[in-house]
Structure formats: C-alpha cells, structure tokens
Design a protein around this motif. Structure first.
Motif, PDB file in Angstrom:
ATOM      1  N   TRP A 246       0.806  -1.219   0.000  1.00 16.46           N
ATOM      2  CA  TRP A 246       0.000   0.000   0.000  1.00 16.46           C
ATOM      3  C   TRP A 246       0.842   1.274   0.000  1.00 16.46           C
ATOM      4  N   ASN A 247       2.111   1.180   0.460  1.00 19.20           N
ATOM      5  CA  ASN A 247       2.947   2.399   0.452  1.00 19.20           C
ATOM      6  C   ASN A 247       3.818   2.478  -0.800  1.00 19.20           C
ATOM      7  N   ASP A 248       3.380   1.832  -1.866  1.00 21.53           N
ATOM      8  CA  ASP A 248       4.100   1.917  -3.136  1.00 21.53           C
ATOM      9  C   ASP A 248       4.161   3.373  -3.597  1.00 21.53           C
ATOM     10  N   PRO A 249       5.285   3.789  -4.201  1.00 20.96           N
ATOM     11  CA  PRO A 249       5.419   5.199  -4.653  1.00 20.96           C
ATOM     12  C   PRO A 249       4.297   5.656  -5.579  1.00 20.96           C
ATOM     13  N   ALA A 250       3.783   4.761  -6.408  1.00 24.69           N
ATOM     14  CA  ALA A 250       2.715   5.169  -7.333  1.00 24.69           C
ATOM     15  C   ALA A 250       1.448   5.547  -6.570  1.00 24.69           C
ATOM     16  N   ILE A 251       1.152   4.810  -5.507  1.00 28.69           N
ATOM     17  CA  ILE A 251      -0.035   5.123  -4.697  1.00 28.69           C
ATOM     18  C   ILE A 251       0.223   6.382  -3.867  1.00 28.69           C
ATOM     19  N   LYS A 252       1.447   6.520  -3.354  1.00 26.97           N
ATOM     20  CA  LYS A 252       1.796   7.721  -2.583  1.00 26.97           C
ATOM     21  C   LYS A 252       1.652   8.985  -3.420  1.00 26.97           C
ATOM     22  N   LYS A 253       2.064   8.902  -4.690  1.00 26.86           N
ATOM     23  CA  LYS A 253       2.007  10.076  -5.564  1.00 26.86           C
ATOM     24  C   LYS A 253       0.583  10.565  -5.759  1.00 26.86           C
TER      25      LYS A 253
ATOM     26  N   ASP B 126      -1.187  13.141   0.967  1.00 21.53           N
ATOM     27  CA  ASP B 126      -1.486  13.458   2.365  1.00 21.53           C
ATOM     28  C   ASP B 126      -1.922  12.239   3.177  1.00 21.53           C
ATOM     29  N   ALA B 127      -2.024  11.086   2.549  1.00 24.53           N
ATOM     30  CA  ALA B 127      -2.499   9.886   3.256  1.00 24.53           C
ATOM     31  C   ALA B 127      -1.338   9.175   3.966  1.00 24.53           C
ATOM     32  N   LYS B 128      -1.654   8.579   5.112  1.00 28.58           N
ATOM     33  CA  LYS B 128      -0.666   7.779   5.843  1.00 28.58           C
ATOM     34  C   LYS B 128      -0.817   6.327   5.389  1.00 28.58           C
ATOM     35  N   LEU B 129      -0.090   5.992   4.339  1.00 28.20           N
ATOM     36  CA  LEU B 129      -0.224   4.666   3.736  1.00 28.20           C
ATOM     37  C   LEU B 129       0.694   3.668   4.442  1.00 28.20           C
ATOM     38  N   PRO B 130       0.158   2.558   4.923  1.00 30.25           N
ATOM     39  CA  PRO B 130       0.972   1.563   5.633  1.00 30.25           C
ATOM     40  C   PRO B 130       1.765   0.695   4.652  1.00 30.25           C
ATOM     41  N   GLY B 131       2.773   0.015   5.178  1.00 32.56           N
ATOM     42  CA  GLY B 131       3.556  -0.905   4.348  1.00 32.56           C
ATOM     43  C   GLY B 131       2.913  -2.270   4.267  1.00 32.56           C
ATOM     44  N   LYS B 132       1.613  -2.305   4.472  1.00 30.51           N
ATOM     45  CA  LYS B 132       0.854  -3.559   4.490  1.00 30.51           C
ATOM     46  C   LYS B 132       0.743  -4.149   3.085  1.00 30.51           C
ATOM     47  N   LYS B 133       0.722  -5.482   3.007  1.00 32.10           N
ATOM     48  CA  LYS B 133       0.548  -6.177   1.726  1.00 32.10           C
ATOM     49  C   LYS B 133      -0.880  -5.960   1.208  1.00 32.10           C
TER      50      LYS B 133
END
Length: 374
Positions: free
Chosen positions: A169-176, A180-187
């Motif tokens: 979920w914390n993939d750079p494409a999703i972060k971009k 402003d979201a706190k994306l976890p490193g969850k699978k």
C-alpha cells in the motif's frame, strides 16, 4: 458520505420489502394495494399492465440482482398471477441457460458474442437473441484500509495492483496519488471474481483500454490477471473486502453501499478525482453508442472519457431475449415484466440502489423493441 448514508438507509428499507415478499407475497402484494400506503412502490405498481401468468424463469448477472429485487417486488405486488424467479448465477451462466432454452430471458453485463447469437437461433425459432440495455451503473473499486479515507487511484495504478505488479500500500505510485495519506507498508490483498462475470469483463475492458501498457490481458468474463484471490459473485467480493484490512476488490456500487465499504476516487485526467456514483456513471454512459444491428441494442462505452464528473468504470446490464420465437407460454409475461423495467417508474427505481437509469434516447428504443417481441 451523506449520499452513502442515504443509500444504506434505502437499502435497508428495500431489503425489508423483499423479505416481506419472500415470506408472504400475497400479504405484501396486491392485497395491500387498496390500503393506499402512498409509497412509491404502490404508485409504480398501480401503473403496471399485467399480462401472462405463471412462473417466469430468468438468470444471469449478479450485478443487477439488487435492481431485480426491487423490480420483482413491485411487479409481483401488481401481478399476483406471475412469479418472477431470477437467479443471480452470473452473466456467463445466465447466457448458457438462456441458450439451452431453460429461461425466458437472461441478464448479462456483456452483450452477446457472435457465436452466442448464432447459438441463440436454435432456441429463438425464426429469430435470434438480442441485447436490451436495462441497467447502468458504476463498478466501484472497494477497499478496506484502516486510517485511509478518500483513496485516489488511476487506471495505470489499478492495473498494476490487480496484476500483482504493485503489492504494498505504500508503493510510490499510490503515494504520488495520495500525498497526504498515511499509507501503511501492508501487503495488498486484491480480490477478483472466481466465476465468469460480466462485471469482470467490463472492469478489464476499462483496464485494457485506459491502461494498455500495464494491463495487457484481453478483456474476458474469466479473470486473467496474475495473483490475487478469487471470490464468488459480487457478494463474495464485498464480503472478503469487508473482512480483510488491506484488501481491494471491484463490485457493482450497490454491493459497496450495501456493505458499508469505502470506494476509490478515480483520477481520470479530469480536474478532480471522480467518485463512483449513479449520476457520475450516467455522465459516462451518455457517451455510449448503439452498435447492435437490427433490433439488437448493444452499446459501445467510452472507457477513456476525461469529461468532468464522468466515472468511466461502468457497466450496462442487458436483458437478453429472443426477438422472435419466444416460448408462447412465457411471451406475454416476459413482455409485461420487461415493459415495466424499461418504464419511467422502473428506471426511476434504479437510483434507489445506486444504479444509473439508461439515458432517454436509448431506453425509448428499448421500449419500442420490447413491444415488438414475438
């Protein structure tokens, strides 16, 4: 959020009506018409012209099941001599049963293919199967990610997630797309349909058209992506997403609202990300073109629209019937029921479940075609 809450309340209300119909049709149906409840359902039922009788069998798309629940309850409250038995077995199974002559009509999220039209001539004596667009609506991308609201994704990112090229979920494409979201490193747990599905066909048509470099699989009713987990029917997708933090799936909007699921906002290239709503789906369906020949009214959708507020992951669900050669014992009831579903009241009822009515220009042709079924 207000819209979702409203839809949930309406879902509960209609669900109660459906249960009432299943338990005691006569008590909830025509016997109550004189009671003057003033409900929209009673008003709509009073306009229905009942023709034919008996048990009308149909099957197919699970995406239109919630629409069928409303239509069936309303129709049967007016026409007590006809029992509508629609089984949401999925579009592929519905077409198969129709081609085997087991049902009066099929529900499908995809138009008949040429080989299916050819096969239909065996059961439609002197005619063939035709597609009647009856229900429109967004395919919502649902997700369950604790602490993250208003998730935005685009076609390319969706394609990579559902093809196991993006797995966290914390993939750079999703972060971009969600700075402003706190994306976890969850699978990411991606759920897709395990059965042949028109919803899958339309979803993958969108991915293949809008993100061709990332989704190279041909659109099909059967899932062709890599990885992920299969779930049976739209209800199976919704249930699994609801139960698993870190999950994502796709289903017709009514399953998302009915299960209180978050839905992805889609970055289409328009100025603002677009929500999956009935109105936004209607804006996209308005770009569709009738491409069917003769009495067939199959549509070609524009999955790449960048119009403001147009949500392009949409499906149009068809009712498939014979233009000629319908079985004599079910013809009148089939026409009567389909006339109601295509009527102003039938289409108006769709919005109560988050579906999009078919635009006027197209539904007018549908009504005319139903009149000519023989």
């Amino acid at each position: 959020m207000k819209l979702q809450r409203t839809l949930r309340l309406r879902t509960a209300a209609v669900g109660a009506l459906t249960v009432c119909g299943a338990l005691a049709l006569s008590a909830c149906g025509s016997d109550d018409n004189s009671g003057g409840s003033g409900s929209d359902t009673t008003k709509a039922a009073s306009k229905i012209k009942c023709e034919g009788e008996g048990n009308l069998l149909a099957s197919g798309s699970s995406a239109q099941k919630n629409a069928m629940d409303i239509w069936t309850q309303t129709y049967q409250s007016a026409c007590g001599n006809t029992q509508i038995n629609y089984k949401p077995t999925g579009s592929g199974a519905g077409i198969q049963e129709f081609l085997q002559g087991k049902t009066a009509f099929a529900g499908s999220d995809s138009a008949l293919k040429p080989d299916e039209v050819a096969k239909s001539k065996k059961v439609c004596k002197g005619g063939q199967g035709i597609d009647l667009p009856m229900v429109g609506g967004p395919i919502a991308v649902t997700y369950h990610l604790e602490g993250v609201d208003g998730l935005v994704l685009d076609a390319d990112t969706l394609a990579k997630i559902f093809d196991s090229k993006i797995t966290k979920w914390n993939d750079p494409a999703i972060k971009k797309l969600n700075p402003d979201a706190k994306l976890p490193g969850k699978k990411i747990q991606a759920f897709h349909r395990s059965d042949e599905s028109g919803t899958t066909d339309n979803f993958t048509k969108y991915l293949n058209t809008a993100a061709p470099s990332s989704w190279k699989h041909e659109p099909e009713k059967a899932w062709a992506g890599k990885g992920g987990q299969g779930a049976d029917g739209s209800s199976g997708i919704a249930t699994n997403v609801k139960q698993n933090d870190g999950s994502i799936g796709y289903a017709e909007l009514s399953y998302a609202t009915g299960n209180d699921l978050d839905t992805v906002k889609l970055d289409t290239g328009a100025a603002e990300p677009v929500d999956a709503t009935a109105d936004n789906a209607s804006k996209a369906i308005a770009d569709a073109k009738v491409v069917g020949q003769g009495k067939d009214l199959s549509l070609e959708l524009n999955y790449k629209t960048e119009s403001e507020g147009a949500y392009p992951i949409v499906l149009v669900t068809y009712e498939i019937a014979c233009d000629k050669g319908n079985k004599k014992e079910s013809l009148d009831a089939t026409k009567s029921f389909l006339k109601y579903t295509a009527s102003e009241d039938g289409q108006k009822a769709l919005k109560e479940k988050g579906y999009a009515p078919i635009p006027d220009e197209i539904i007018t042709k549908v009504r005319s075609t139903i009149d000519g079924l023989s």
